[in-house]
Design an enzyme around this catalytic site. Structure first.
Site, short mmCIF file in Angstrom:
data_model
loop_
_atom_site.label_atom_id
_atom_site.label_comp_id
_atom_site.label_asym_id
_atom_site.label_seq_id
_atom_site.Cartn_x
_atom_site.Cartn_y
_atom_site.Cartn_z
N ARG A 183 0.84 -1.22 0.00
CA ARG A 183 0.00 0.00 0.00
C ARG A 183 0.86 1.26 0.00
O ARG A 183 0.53 2.25 -0.64
CB ARG A 183 -0.96 -0.02 1.19
CG ARG A 183 -2.04 1.05 1.10
CD ARG A 183 -3.12 0.87 2.14
NE ARG A 183 -2.60 0.98 3.49
CZ ARG A 183 -3.30 0.71 4.59
NH1 ARG A 183 -4.56 0.33 4.49
NH2 ARG A 183 -2.77 0.84 5.79
N LYS A 210 -2.67 6.56 1.51
CA LYS A 210 -2.44 7.01 2.88
C LYS A 210 -1.45 8.17 2.85
O LYS A 210 -0.25 8.02 3.10
CB LYS A 210 -1.92 5.83 3.72
CG LYS A 210 -2.35 5.90 5.16
CD LYS A 210 -2.30 4.54 5.82
CE LYS A 210 -2.33 4.64 7.32
NZ LYS A 210 -3.48 5.33 7.89
N GLU A 221 -16.15 6.44 4.77
CA GLU A 221 -15.40 5.93 5.92
C GLU A 221 -15.30 7.03 6.96
O GLU A 221 -15.92 8.08 6.82
CB GLU A 221 -14.03 5.41 5.48
CG GLU A 221 -13.12 6.45 4.85
CD GLU A 221 -11.73 5.89 4.52
OE1 GLU A 221 -11.26 5.00 5.22
OE2 GLU A 221 -11.12 6.40 3.56
#
Ligand code: PLP
Ligand code: COI
Length: 340
Positions: free
Chosen positions: A81, A183, A219
């Protein structure tokens, strides 16, 4: 020294540990990297990270298992990721094998800070990378630093597993075709106003909606959603603008393969919220934190699981996932990397 820490009463905060890992990228290549005791970073006043927020990060945990080993949970997925995050911000990839090796080195060097089995705490690892050389025109930096530090942590939300109250936010977290799926520090900087508003108004967290239609559940600022339907199916939002949570992916597998539950990843409309039996927030920091109430501009949606305890399906998911992480339940192949 770690012996002085009261692990069982830790919250989610920063405690400086002894060692961290550093590697620098210059002239198109990463140096060999090393552990250091120096927790300070000296960079140019004009560094890319300081001017244009060119930074990405990860989060994963090390645990002491029931039989006294120290393990980390699925670091390969964090490595993957971080590569995706880096690509999106035109940063160099930190190689997967090196990422995993650096994680191991940091945990090994800070073993005194890994909370004991049964304390409810864990060692949180924070890998990150940032543009470190001067950038004044808007463009990617040429030099980067990759680091991993760690800090012992307890529950992310105050009160441990007490069900949370969420606010349906008027602010958006991520735009279509933007950076919601990576992220990057910038996603969190822009959520600070919204989370401060939520806390000031008595909420624990925000529920963000999709910014294109404001009808679908996305989210929170730091976790994905899991819902349980009244007939026991586990449902989670499908969206290109949320972070692909490793905890959520693991829980869907656990729900299906360990608990025999039906699972579904699909768009979830705000209008459906009152149909669900249980709701939880899932993430490395959040683990699974139950949601008791969602407030949409004064309209209260109270989950039938209530405000005093986790719902039964959420509890089973929690017990199974944490059981796997703490070595009480056999893990799927390659989920657990043993350090000690
Ligand atoms: N969503 C956001 C915005 C997050 O910051 C996090 C935390 O990492 C998550 C979801 C959960 O992801 P993971 O389970 O990989 O920690
Ligand atoms: C994590 O769960 O690792 C995160 O990065 C979330 C953050 C809000 C602490």
């Amino acid at each position: 020294m770690a012996a002085n820490l009261d692990f069982a009463s830790l919250g989610f905060g920063y405690i400086k540990t002894d060692w961290r890992y550093v590697s620098n990228f210059k002239n198109g290549a990463w140096d060999e990297g090393a552990l250091t005791q120096d927790d300070k970073i000296v960079i140019s006043e004009c560094a890319g990270v300081l001017q244009y927020a060119q930074t990405v990060f990860e989060g994963l945990k090390a645990y002491t298992t029931q039989d006294g080993h120290v393990v980390v949970f699925r670091p390969d997925l964090n490595a993957d990721r971080m590569i995706e995050s880096a690509k999106r911000l035109i940063m160099p990839e930190f190689p997967k094998e090196r990422f995993i090796d650096a994680v191991k080195k940091v945990v090994e060097a800070n073993l005194d800070y890994v909370p004991p089995f049964g304390s409810g705490a864990s060692l949180y690892l924070r890998p990150y990378m940032f543009g470190s050389d001067p950038v004044i025109g808007v463009k990617p930096a040429n030099e980067y630093q990759f680091r991993i530090f760690c800090t012992p942590v307890g529950p992310y939300f105050k009160g441990g597993v007490k069900p949370l109250t969420l606010n349906v936010s008027d602010f958006d977290r991520a735009a279509p075709h933007g950076t919601g799926h990576i992220k990057a520090g910038l996603n969190y900087a822009m959520s600070l106003y919204a989370i401060t508003w939520a806390h000031d108004n008595g909420f624990d967290e925000n529920m963000y909606l999709d910014s294109a239609t404001r009808t679908k559940v996305e989210e929170t600022g730091g976790a994905n959603f899991l819902f349980v339907t009244k007939d026991g199916k586990v449902v989670t939002p499908k969206s290109d603008t949320i972070l692909p949570s490793i905890t959520r992916r693991s829980l869907l597998y656990v729900a299906k393969e360990y608990l025999g539950l039906e699972v579904e990843e699909r768009e979830i409309y705000k209008e459906e919220l009152s149909d669900f039996a249980e709701c939880g927030l899932c993430g490395t920091a959040a683990v699974i934190s139950p949601v008791g109430k969602i407030v949409d501009h004064g309209k209260e949606i109270c989950l039938p699981s209530g405000m005093s305890a986790m719902g039964p399906v959420t509890q089973k998911l929690y017990d199974t996932l944490t059981g796997i992480q703490m070595g009480k339940i056999e893990a799927p192949k390659d989920w657990i990397v043993r350090i000690k």
